[in-house]
Write a protein that holds these residues in place. Structure first.
Motif, mmCIF file in Angstrom:
data_model
loop_
_atom_site.group_PDB
_atom_site.id
_atom_site.type_symbol
_atom_site.label_atom_id
_atom_site.label_comp_id
_atom_site.label_asym_id
_atom_site.label_seq_id
_atom_site.Cartn_x
_atom_site.Cartn_y
_atom_site.Cartn_z
ATOM 1 N N PRO A 75 -7.539 3.408 1.294
ATOM 2 C CA PRO A 75 -6.723 4.035 0.184
ATOM 3 C C PRO A 75 -6.750 5.448 -0.131
ATOM 4 C CG PRO A 75 -7.707 1.779 -0.479
ATOM 5 C CD PRO A 75 -8.707 2.431 0.851
ATOM 6 N N SER B 284 -5.375 -4.514 4.033
ATOM 7 C CA SER B 284 -5.818 -2.915 4.201
ATOM 8 C C SER B 284 -6.188 -2.753 5.599
ATOM 9 C CB SER B 284 -7.313 -2.735 3.615
ATOM 10 O OG SER B 284 -7.004 -2.743 2.280
ATOM 11 N N ALA C 263 0.671 -1.269 0.037
ATOM 12 C CA ALA C 263 -0.098 -0.102 0.067
ATOM 13 C C ALA C 263 0.900 1.211 -0.102
ATOM 14 C CB ALA C 263 -0.944 -0.107 1.294
ATOM 15 N N PRO D 279 -9.328 -1.760 -2.835
ATOM 16 C CA PRO D 279 -8.348 -1.875 -1.863
ATOM 17 C C PRO D 279 -6.808 -1.332 -2.385
ATOM 18 C CG PRO D 279 -9.558 -3.716 -1.461
ATOM 19 C CD PRO D 279 -10.292 -2.992 -2.808
#
Length: 155
Positions: free
Chosen positions: A92, A74, A49, A127
């Motif tokens: 996000p 996540s 991420a 995500p």
């Protein structure tokens, strides 16, 4: 940042960083967490991420260790002490404000047991790990598959 009034659900809070740059996004969150929870020893994050994966950051004169995983879930784990952990949904950065607010509200409902991916996708948020895969695929060169061999024929 919100935290639940009890710790019976999956998430104790939610966070919506505005970019994938951990060095610019994490300090404000850590400052808010320290004000609310006390000193933070470490943070566990999903490496897919973020653009960088430093082992630690110095925030407010304290070194905060960052543990990286590749679980694409996540979530973020905040550790205050050896047995004191808090789980946060990470929204996000590309999420719209309305979708982010709805996902954060759902995550912090008392007793919520909905997994992160379901919360995000239920609000129309893709995500972060899915965006990284899409970007990697766009950057990959196109390769034509070779012609399949016909039965009984050797190439």
């Amino acid at each position: 940042m919100e935290t639940t009034s009890n710790r019976e659900g999956i998430f104790d809070g939610a966070w919506w960083p505005r970019s994938r740059d951990i060095a610019s996004q994490l300090p404000r969150l850590i400052d808010a967490l320290v004000a609310r929870l006390g000193p933070i020893a470490r943070i566990g994050l999903d490496a897919s991420a973020w653009d960088d994966a430093p082992g630690h950051l110095v925030i407010g004169g304290r070194t905060v260790r960052i543990d990286w995983s590749a679980v694409d879930d996540s979530t973020m784990i905040v550790t205050r002490g050896d047995q004191d952990h808090f789980a946060f949904l990470v929204i996000p950065p590309q999420a719209s404000a309305a979708a982010a607010r709805a996902a954060m509200a759902m995550a912090v409902q008392d007793g919520n047991c909905t997994p992160a991916e379901q919360i995000l996708m239920g609000g129309g948020i893709i995500p972060a790990s899915h965006h990284r895969v899409d970007a990697d695929m766009e950057a990959a060169p196109m390769v034509s598959p070779s012609e399949p061999a016909l039965p009984g024929r050797h190439t």
